[in-house]
Design a protein around this motif. Structure first.
Motif, PDB file in Angstrom:
ATOM      1  N   LEU A 247       0.829  -1.208   0.000  1.00  0.00           N
ATOM      2  CA  LEU A 247       0.000   0.000   0.000  1.00  0.00           C
ATOM      3  C   LEU A 247       0.861   1.255   0.000  1.00  0.00           C
ATOM      4  N   ALA A 248       1.887   1.251   0.832  1.00  0.00           N
ATOM      5  CA  ALA A 248       2.762   2.421   0.928  1.00  0.00           C
ATOM      6  C   ALA A 248       3.524   2.654  -0.371  1.00  0.00           C
ATOM      7  N   GLU A 249       3.930   1.573  -1.043  1.00  0.00           N
ATOM      8  CA  GLU A 249       4.618   1.734  -2.325  1.00  0.00           C
ATOM      9  C   GLU A 249       3.738   2.448  -3.336  1.00  0.00           C
ATOM     10  N   LEU A 250       2.442   2.185  -3.273  1.00  0.00           N
ATOM     11  CA  LEU A 250       1.498   2.823  -4.186  1.00  0.00           C
ATOM     12  C   LEU A 250       1.210   4.267  -3.789  1.00  0.00           C
ATOM     13  N   LEU A 251       1.022   4.508  -2.488  1.00  0.00           N
ATOM     14  CA  LEU A 251       0.568   5.821  -2.022  1.00  0.00           C
ATOM     15  C   LEU A 251       1.707   6.760  -1.634  1.00  0.00           C
ATOM     16  N   TYR A 252       2.780   6.199  -1.091  1.00  0.00           N
ATOM     17  CA  TYR A 252       3.911   6.993  -0.605  1.00  0.00           C
ATOM     18  C   TYR A 252       5.218   6.383  -1.111  1.00  0.00           C
ATOM     19  N   PRO A 253       5.461   6.410  -2.408  1.00  0.00           N
ATOM     20  CA  PRO A 253       6.632   5.706  -2.956  1.00  0.00           C
ATOM     21  C   PRO A 253       7.968   6.178  -2.404  1.00  0.00           C
ATOM     22  N   ALA A 254       8.096   7.462  -2.104  1.00  0.00           N
ATOM     23  CA  ALA A 254       9.371   7.959  -1.574  1.00  0.00           C
ATOM     24  C   ALA A 254       9.651   7.373  -0.197  1.00  0.00           C
ATOM     25  N   GLN A 255       8.622   7.318   0.648  1.00  0.00           N
ATOM     26  CA  GLN A 255       8.811   6.789   2.000  1.00  0.00           C
ATOM     27  C   GLN A 255       8.983   5.274   1.993  1.00  0.00           C
TER      28      GLN A 255
END
Length: 206
Positions: free
Chosen positions: A121-129
């Motif tokens: 999910l984070a890779e999709l929504l917050y790729p930098a983080q």
């Protein structure tokens, strides 16, 4: 250690099983969308589950996450832990009520959740983080009541991505104020007869 001492006392051992994780309690539409993302790279179904709570600099989302049965089991487990007399580690200096669930043996299963569900999910929504993966997590429960802690002042989490799940009993929602650099947005957590939503964010909140 506390983990070893509590192991034979666990009320719901399945909650601690990192070999299978919490698959049985996660929202089926979420798991199906994640499987499609992994198999085909198609993000359409996963994006359709998201509700944008704050856009632009704040970037906060909600989505269906766990079942009502999970919420009940999880809270029963924590209530049970409090009856054992074992040490309770408070989650931070701001909350007087709550517990670090990593410290009672849930860290492996929450690492499973982080790798299997939250990082995609984070890779999709917050790729930098999310770039390079997550190395750790600080997982805990906090409790608010009218005669105890009633809220939390504005603060910034020491994390790349924060995930909140509303687990409460005897109410249907709660609010969360998410602040970017120039404005704040008040969002609603929802608990229903079908389960609980999760909220994902990367900025300051209260």
């Amino acid at each position: 250690s506390v983990v070893a001492r509590y192991r034979p006392l666990r009320k719901h051992p399945a909650l601690f099983d990192a070999s299978v994780g919490w698959t049985q309690w996660l929202d089926p539409s979420l798991m199906s969308a994640l499987a499609e993302l992994q198999a085909t790279g198609n993000t359409t179904r996963l994006l359709s589950l998201l509700r944008v709570e704050a856009s632009g600099h704040s970037q906060a989302y909600s989505l269906p996450f766990v079942s009502e049965a999970f919420c009940d089991l999880f809270l029963e487990e924590l209530d049970h832990y409090h009856t054992t007399g074992l040490p309770i580690s408070r989650p931070n200096s701001m909350n007087n009520y709550g517990i670090i669930v990593n410290d009672i043996g849930m860290k492996p299963v929450l690492t499973w959740l982080q790798r299997t569900v939250l990082h995609p999910l984070a890779e999709l929504l917050y790729p930098a983080q999310a770039r390079g993966g997550f190395t750790d997590h600080h997982s805990f429960m906090v409790q608010y009541r009218s005669d105890q802690d009633q809220g939390l002042d504005m603060h910034t989490d020491d994390s790349d991505v924060t995930v909140n799940i509303c687990l409460g009993r005897n109410f249907t929602g709660a609010t969360l104020t998410i602040c970017g650099e120039k404005h704040c947005v008040i969002t609603d957590y929802i608990t229903t007869s079908n389960g609980c939503e999760a909220n994902l964010l990367t900025r300051s909140y209260t």
